[in-house]
Write an enzyme that holds these catalytic residues in place. Structure first.
Site, PDB file in Angstrom:
ATOM      1  N   ASP A  10       0.878  -1.178   0.000  1.00 49.34           N
ATOM      2  CA  ASP A  10       0.000   0.000   0.000  1.00 49.34           C
ATOM      3  C   ASP A  10       0.912   1.223   0.000  1.00 49.34           C
ATOM      4  O   ASP A  10       2.130   1.111   0.124  1.00 49.34           O
ATOM      5  CB  ASP A  10      -0.891  -0.026   1.262  1.00 49.34           C
ATOM      6  CG  ASP A  10      -1.796   1.198   1.368  1.00 49.34           C
ATOM      7  OD1 ASP A  10      -2.381   1.586   0.340  1.00 49.34           O
ATOM      8  OD2 ASP A  10      -1.908   1.777   2.455  1.00 49.34           O
ATOM      9  N   SER A  11       0.275   2.399  -0.077  1.00 47.23           N
ATOM     10  CA  SER A  11       1.055   3.638   0.003  1.00 47.23           C
ATOM     11  C   SER A  11       1.573   3.885   1.427  1.00 47.23           C
ATOM     12  O   SER A  11       2.509   4.639   1.615  1.00 47.23           O
ATOM     13  CB  SER A  11       0.170   4.814  -0.404  1.00 47.23           C
ATOM     14  OG  SER A  11      -0.959   4.878   0.458  1.00 47.23           O
ATOM     15  N   CYS A  73      -4.272  -1.694  -1.892  1.00 45.59           N
ATOM     16  CA  CYS A  73      -4.451  -0.265  -2.132  1.00 45.59           C
ATOM     17  C   CYS A  73      -5.505  -0.143  -3.227  1.00 45.59           C
ATOM     18  O   CYS A  73      -5.298  -0.637  -4.343  1.00 45.59           O
ATOM     19  CB  CYS A  73      -3.133   0.340  -2.596  1.00 45.59           C
ATOM     20  SG  CYS A  73      -3.288   2.051  -3.138  1.00 45.59           S
ATOM     21  N   GLU A 152      -2.283   8.783   8.406  1.00 42.71           N
ATOM     22  CA  GLU A 152      -0.822   8.636   8.345  1.00 42.71           C
ATOM     23  C   GLU A 152      -0.124   9.501   9.397  1.00 42.71           C
ATOM     24  O   GLU A 152       0.944   9.159   9.877  1.00 42.71           O
ATOM     25  CB  GLU A 152      -0.305   9.006   6.945  1.00 42.71           C
ATOM     26  CG  GLU A 152      -0.639   7.997   5.869  1.00 42.71           C
ATOM     27  CD  GLU A 152       0.143   6.681   5.985  1.00 42.71           C
ATOM     28  OE1 GLU A 152       1.296   6.697   6.465  1.00 42.71           O
ATOM     29  OE2 GLU A 152      -0.418   5.634   5.599  1.00 42.71           O
ATOM     30  N   CYS A 184     -11.008   2.606   0.421  1.00 40.29           N
ATOM     31  CA  CYS A 184      -9.583   2.920   0.622  1.00 40.29           C
ATOM     32  C   CYS A 184      -9.172   2.118   1.847  1.00 40.29           C
ATOM     33  O   CYS A 184      -9.892   2.111   2.855  1.00 40.29           O
ATOM     34  CB  CYS A 184      -9.405   4.414   0.876  1.00 40.29           C
ATOM     35  SG  CYS A 184      -7.745   4.864   1.461  1.00 40.29           S
ATOM     36  N   HIS A 186      -7.130   2.531   4.064  1.00 41.61           N
ATOM     37  CA  HIS A 186      -6.905   3.273   5.316  1.00 41.61           C
ATOM     38  C   HIS A 186      -8.194   3.407   6.145  1.00 41.61           C
ATOM     39  O   HIS A 186      -8.140   3.548   7.364  1.00 41.61           O
ATOM     40  CB  HIS A 186      -6.396   4.691   5.007  1.00 41.61           C
ATOM     41  CG  HIS A 186      -4.938   4.777   4.636  1.00 41.61           C
ATOM     42  ND1 HIS A 186      -4.455   4.360   3.428  1.00 41.61           N
ATOM     43  CD2 HIS A 186      -3.873   5.265   5.325  1.00 41.61           C
ATOM     44  CE1 HIS A 186      -3.147   4.583   3.377  1.00 41.61           C
ATOM     45  NE2 HIS A 186      -2.767   5.127   4.521  1.00 41.61           N
TER      46      HIS A 186
HETATM   47  N1  DGL Z   1      -4.781   3.088   0.995  1.00 40.79           N
HETATM   48  C1  DGL Z   1      -4.817   3.437  -0.371  1.00 40.79           C
HETATM   49  C2  DGL Z   1      -6.109   3.103  -1.035  1.00 40.79           C
HETATM   50  O1  DGL Z   1      -6.682   2.088  -0.683  1.00 40.79           O
HETATM   51  C3  DGL Z   1      -4.145   4.702  -0.831  1.00 40.79           C
HETATM   52  C4  DGL Z   1      -4.365   5.940  -0.060  1.00 40.79           C
HETATM   53  C5  DGL Z   1      -3.490   7.088  -0.523  1.00 40.79           C
HETATM   54  O2  DGL Z   1      -2.273   6.954  -0.468  1.00 40.79           O
HETATM   55  O3  DGL Z   1      -4.034   8.123  -0.956  1.00 40.79           O
HETATM   56  O4  DGL Z   1      -6.565   3.766  -1.909  1.00 40.79           O
END
Ligand code: DGL
Length: 280
Positions: A10-11, A73, A152, A184, A186
């Site tokens: 993931d990011s 992600c 984050e 997402c 997150h």
């Molecule tokens: N967690 C990621 C997603 O599912 C990326 C979030 C990001 O870096 O903007 O989209």
């Protein structure tokens, strides 16, 4: 029996909501995680950039011995997976199709909200995936660019994050959705806050569970499943390992085994690929 690790990326910390499901559902599998924390957030970046990042990260995971990769992600799954998966001889699973399937199962009225990064929301990928399964569905996507930075930065449970959530969810609630997809990885870390805003009657769908079920079925079909754990999980990041470890610990409520920093460009460029890292 294949004891090699599953690569998950993931990011940033978002993919840990998928790792959590792997721990629950596939306890014999070893995880090799990569969080691209030097380049987070991905949500506002163009597709060509996300494709480049995905190529680098998947190459890294493959060279480190991953037998299978979960693209944890949604932004990468929406903007890059269809292109990049053709370039690798490695099974890859993304979040969107499993998420769409879980949403189609959960809805009663067919009015489905999706909260996601701007990139995922703009791509229309969730709408397409849900409508393939449920042509009559009404899918409303909302980009929520402030949420990933809050998470984050370790401010997931702050009043500012709650205010942002209320603003983002209001237009979806006005349209009377009965199901909300956390588009997402997150966002499951905000599930309690989201539940407070949407109330008890909206079904909240976290695609992580379904994604790991799809991964599990594929591991068995491809004869890649592990019948016993062969070593500890490993967590790697492109940014600061200590910062990642401390935010992760707060979000997960437990310590990660170990976190190391990896310079992807340097690692992939070095002759014969000499894996270089700094252990925390
Ligand atoms: N967690 C990621 C997603 O599912 C990326 C979030 C990001 O870096 O903007 O989209």
């Amino acid at each position: 029996m294949d004891g090699r690790p599953i690569g998950i990326f993931d990011s940033g910390v978002g993919g840990l909501t998928v790792v959590r499901e792997v721990w629950r559902r596939l306890p014999n599998e070893r995880v090799l995680y990569f969080g691209d924390t030097a380049r987070v957030p991905y949500g506002g970046r163009p597709a060509f950039e996300i494709e480049g990042f995905a190529r680098q990260i998947i190459s890294y995971l493959q060279r480190r011995g991953a037998k299978f990769v979960i693209v944890a992600c949604n932004t990468t799954s929406a903007l890059a997976l269809d292109t990049v998966e053709r370039e690798f001889h490695l099974p890859l699973v993304g979040m969107l199709r499993p998420g769409a399937r879980a949403a189609a199962r959960a809805t009663r009225t067919g009015r489905i909200g999706v909260i996601a990064t701007e990139g995922t929301a703009r791509s229309g990928a969730y709408e397409r995936a849900i409508k393939e399964l449920m042509p009559g569905a009404e899918v409303l996507s909302k980009g929520c660019p402030l949420l990933v930075p809050f998470i984050e930065d370790g401010r997931a449970h702050s009043p500012e994050a709650m205010d942002a959530l209320r603003d983002y969810l209001a237009p979806l609630l006005e349209r009377d959705i009965d199901t909300l997809v956390l588009g997402c990885t997150h966002y499951p870390f905000l599930e309690d806050e989201i539940r407070r805003v949407v109330g008890p009657d909206v079904a909240i769908v976290d695609p992580a569970g379904e994604t790991v079920e799809v991964a599990s079925a594929l591991l068995h079909d491809l004869d890649l499943a592990s019948s016993a754990r062969t070593g500890p999980d490993e967590f790697t990041v492109s940014g600061d390992p200590a910062g990642f470890a401390s935010v992760a610990e707060k979000l997960l409520g437990s310590r990660l085994p170990r976190v190391a920093r990896v310079d992807l460009q340097e690692s992939l460029a070095s002759p014969g690929y000499r894996y270089r890292e700094q252990r925390l």
